[in-house]
Design a protein around this motif. Structure first.
Motif, short mmCIF file in Angstrom:
data_model
loop_
_atom_site.label_atom_id
_atom_site.label_comp_id
_atom_site.label_asym_id
_atom_site.label_seq_id
_atom_site.Cartn_x
_atom_site.Cartn_y
_atom_site.Cartn_z
N GLY A 151 -23.08 26.07 -38.72
CA GLY A 151 -22.29 26.58 -37.69
C GLY A 151 -21.83 25.32 -36.87
O GLY A 151 -20.38 25.34 -36.62
N ILE A 152 -22.52 24.39 -36.76
CA ILE A 152 -21.99 23.23 -35.86
C ILE A 152 -21.10 22.47 -36.61
O ILE A 152 -19.99 22.07 -36.27
CB ILE A 152 -23.28 22.42 -35.50
CG1 ILE A 152 -24.02 23.30 -34.52
CG2 ILE A 152 -22.75 21.09 -35.00
CD1 ILE A 152 -25.40 22.46 -34.07
N LEU A 153 -21.28 22.33 -37.95
CA LEU A 153 -20.33 21.73 -38.92
C LEU A 153 -19.35 22.35 -38.93
O LEU A 153 -17.84 21.84 -39.00
CB LEU A 153 -21.10 21.46 -40.27
CG LEU A 153 -22.08 20.39 -40.65
CD1 LEU A 153 -22.70 20.39 -41.63
CD2 LEU A 153 -21.41 19.04 -40.10
N LEU A 154 -18.84 23.54 -39.13
CA LEU A 154 -17.68 24.57 -39.28
C LEU A 154 -16.95 24.12 -37.89
O LEU A 154 -15.71 24.05 -37.60
CB LEU A 154 -18.05 26.02 -39.40
CG LEU A 154 -18.30 26.36 -40.87
CD1 LEU A 154 -18.90 27.79 -40.87
CD2 LEU A 154 -17.04 26.32 -41.63
N PHE A 155 -17.71 24.21 -36.63
CA PHE A 155 -17.12 24.16 -35.39
C PHE A 155 -16.26 22.68 -35.32
O PHE A 155 -15.23 22.70 -34.94
CB PHE A 155 -17.85 24.31 -34.37
CG PHE A 155 -17.36 24.32 -32.93
CD1 PHE A 155 -16.83 25.57 -32.48
CD2 PHE A 155 -17.46 23.28 -32.04
CE1 PHE A 155 -16.32 25.64 -31.13
CE2 PHE A 155 -17.00 23.13 -30.72
CZ PHE A 155 -16.24 24.51 -30.29
N LEU A 156 -17.12 21.52 -35.91
CA LEU A 156 -16.45 20.38 -35.64
C LEU A 156 -15.33 20.27 -36.76
O LEU A 156 -14.22 19.59 -36.63
CB LEU A 156 -17.62 19.34 -36.11
CG LEU A 156 -18.69 19.11 -34.78
CD1 LEU A 156 -19.74 18.14 -35.49
CD2 LEU A 156 -18.01 18.51 -33.52
N ALA A 157 -15.32 20.99 -37.98
CA ALA A 157 -14.64 20.73 -39.08
C ALA A 157 -13.17 21.32 -38.55
O ALA A 157 -12.02 20.89 -38.92
CB ALA A 157 -14.90 21.61 -40.22
N ALA A 158 -13.21 22.40 -37.69
CA ALA A 158 -11.87 22.66 -37.17
C ALA A 158 -10.94 21.73 -36.43
O ALA A 158 -9.77 21.64 -36.77
CB ALA A 158 -12.26 24.01 -35.94
N PHE A 159 -11.49 20.86 -35.98
CA PHE A 159 -10.89 19.73 -35.22
C PHE A 159 -10.54 18.47 -36.07
O PHE A 159 -9.63 18.05 -35.85
CB PHE A 159 -11.59 19.46 -33.85
CG PHE A 159 -11.51 20.28 -32.66
CD1 PHE A 159 -10.47 20.78 -32.29
CD2 PHE A 159 -12.75 21.11 -32.77
CE1 PHE A 159 -10.71 22.01 -31.44
CE2 PHE A 159 -12.78 22.27 -31.89
CZ PHE A 159 -11.55 22.74 -31.05
N PHE A 160 -11.53 18.09 -36.79
CA PHE A 160 -11.51 17.15 -37.77
C PHE A 160 -10.90 17.13 -39.20
O PHE A 160 -10.31 16.24 -39.81
CB PHE A 160 -13.01 16.38 -37.97
CG PHE A 160 -13.40 15.62 -36.94
CD1 PHE A 160 -12.76 14.76 -36.37
CD2 PHE A 160 -14.77 16.11 -36.02
CE1 PHE A 160 -13.11 13.93 -35.03
CE2 PHE A 160 -15.05 15.61 -34.92
CZ PHE A 160 -14.34 14.47 -34.49
N VAL A 161 -10.84 18.33 -39.39
CA VAL A 161 -10.26 18.63 -41.01
C VAL A 161 -8.88 19.52 -40.79
O VAL A 161 -7.78 19.34 -41.41
CB VAL A 161 -11.25 19.32 -41.93
CG1 VAL A 161 -10.65 19.67 -43.21
CG2 VAL A 161 -12.32 18.48 -42.00
N VAL A 162 -9.30 20.59 -40.22
CA VAL A 162 -8.05 21.84 -40.29
C VAL A 162 -7.02 21.39 -39.38
O VAL A 162 -5.74 21.36 -40.05
CB VAL A 162 -8.75 23.15 -39.60
CG1 VAL A 162 -7.69 24.32 -39.38
CG2 VAL A 162 -9.93 23.48 -40.57
N LEU A 163 -7.15 21.05 -38.15
CA LEU A 163 -6.23 20.74 -37.12
C LEU A 163 -5.37 19.57 -37.94
O LEU A 163 -3.97 19.73 -37.71
CB LEU A 163 -6.59 20.22 -35.76
CG LEU A 163 -5.60 20.25 -34.62
CD1 LEU A 163 -4.68 21.58 -34.61
CD2 LEU A 163 -6.13 19.97 -33.42
N PRO A 164 -5.90 18.51 -38.31
CA PRO A 164 -4.92 17.39 -38.77
C PRO A 164 -4.14 17.60 -40.00
O PRO A 164 -3.36 17.27 -40.30
CB PRO A 164 -6.08 16.28 -39.08
CG PRO A 164 -7.29 16.56 -38.32
CD PRO A 164 -7.04 18.20 -38.03
#
Length: 167
Positions: free
Chosen positions: A13-26
Motif C-alpha cells: 500500500g505504501i509503495l503504491l501510494f508513493l508510485a502515484a507521484f514517482f511513476v504515474v504523474l511523471p
C-alpha cells in the motif's frame, strides 16, 4: 497465513501510494500542458539509461529528475538547420529509439509561474493528459491507502486478540 497477508499489504500500500507521484504523474507529462512549442526537429538517440526514483540529468538544466524513466543523450537536428547534442528525460526517447530518427519539439516549460522557463524536448506526437494524470494519481493513491488500511486493520485485530484472555 493472515499475518503474512496483512504484513505484506502494508508495504504494498505504501509503495503504491508513493508510485502515484514517482511513476504515474511523471509519465503523463503534466508540466508540458499548455506550454508553447519553440522549435521542431528530429532527434536520434545515441545512448539511453533507465533511472529513478531520483536521477541526475542535464535535461533541461543539470538537475535531478524525480520519477522512474528513460534519460537519453540524443543528437537533435532542428528545422532551422542547427544541430546539437541534448539530454532528453521523461521517457520521451527510450532504449528502443537508439539509432532511429524521432520527430521532436522543444517546449518552453514554466517551472515556477513565469520566473523560470526552461526548454525541454518532447516527442512531436506527445500530448500531455492532465485530467488523466490526476485521475490516475488519485486512483493509485486510493488503492495504496486501501491496501495499507486493510493490512493495518488486520494486524491490529490479530494483536488485540492475542492480548485478551479467552474464557
Amino acid at each position: 497465513m493472515r499475518v503474512v497477508r496483512d504484513v505484506l499489504l502494508v508495504p504494498i500500500g505504501i509503495l503504491l501510494f508513493l508510485a502515484a507521484f514517482f511513476v504515474v504523474l511523471p509519465y503523463f507529462g503534466t508540466g508540458a500542458a499548455g506550454s508553447e512549442v519553440s522549435a521542431r526537429g528530429t532527434a536520434v538517440a545515441q545512448q539511453c539509461r533507465f533511472a529513478g526514483p531520483i536521477a541526475k540529468s542535464s535535461a533541461p538544466k543539470r538537475e535531478n529528475v524525480i520519477g522512474f524513466g528513460w534519460i537519453c543523450r540524443a543528437r537533435v537536428h532542428w528545422n532551422d538547420g542547427s544541430v546539437e547534442t541534448r539530454e532528453v528525460s521523461g521517457s520521451q526517447l527510450t532504449g528502443e529509439d537508439v539509432g532511429n530518427s524521432v520527430d521532436v519539439v522543444e517546449r518552453q516549460i514554466d517551472y515556477s509561474k513565469g520566473s523560470d522557463t526552461r526548454p525541454q524536448i518532447y516527442r512531436a506526437d506527445f500530448e500531455p493528459h492532465v485530467l488523466l494524470a490526476w485521475g490516475s494519481v488519485l486512483a493509485t493513491c486510493l488503492l495504496g491507502f486501501v491496501f495499507a488500511a486493510l493490512g493495518f486493520s488486520g494486524l491490529s485485530r490479530i494483536f488485540s486478540k492475542k492480548g485478551v484472555p479467552v474464557e
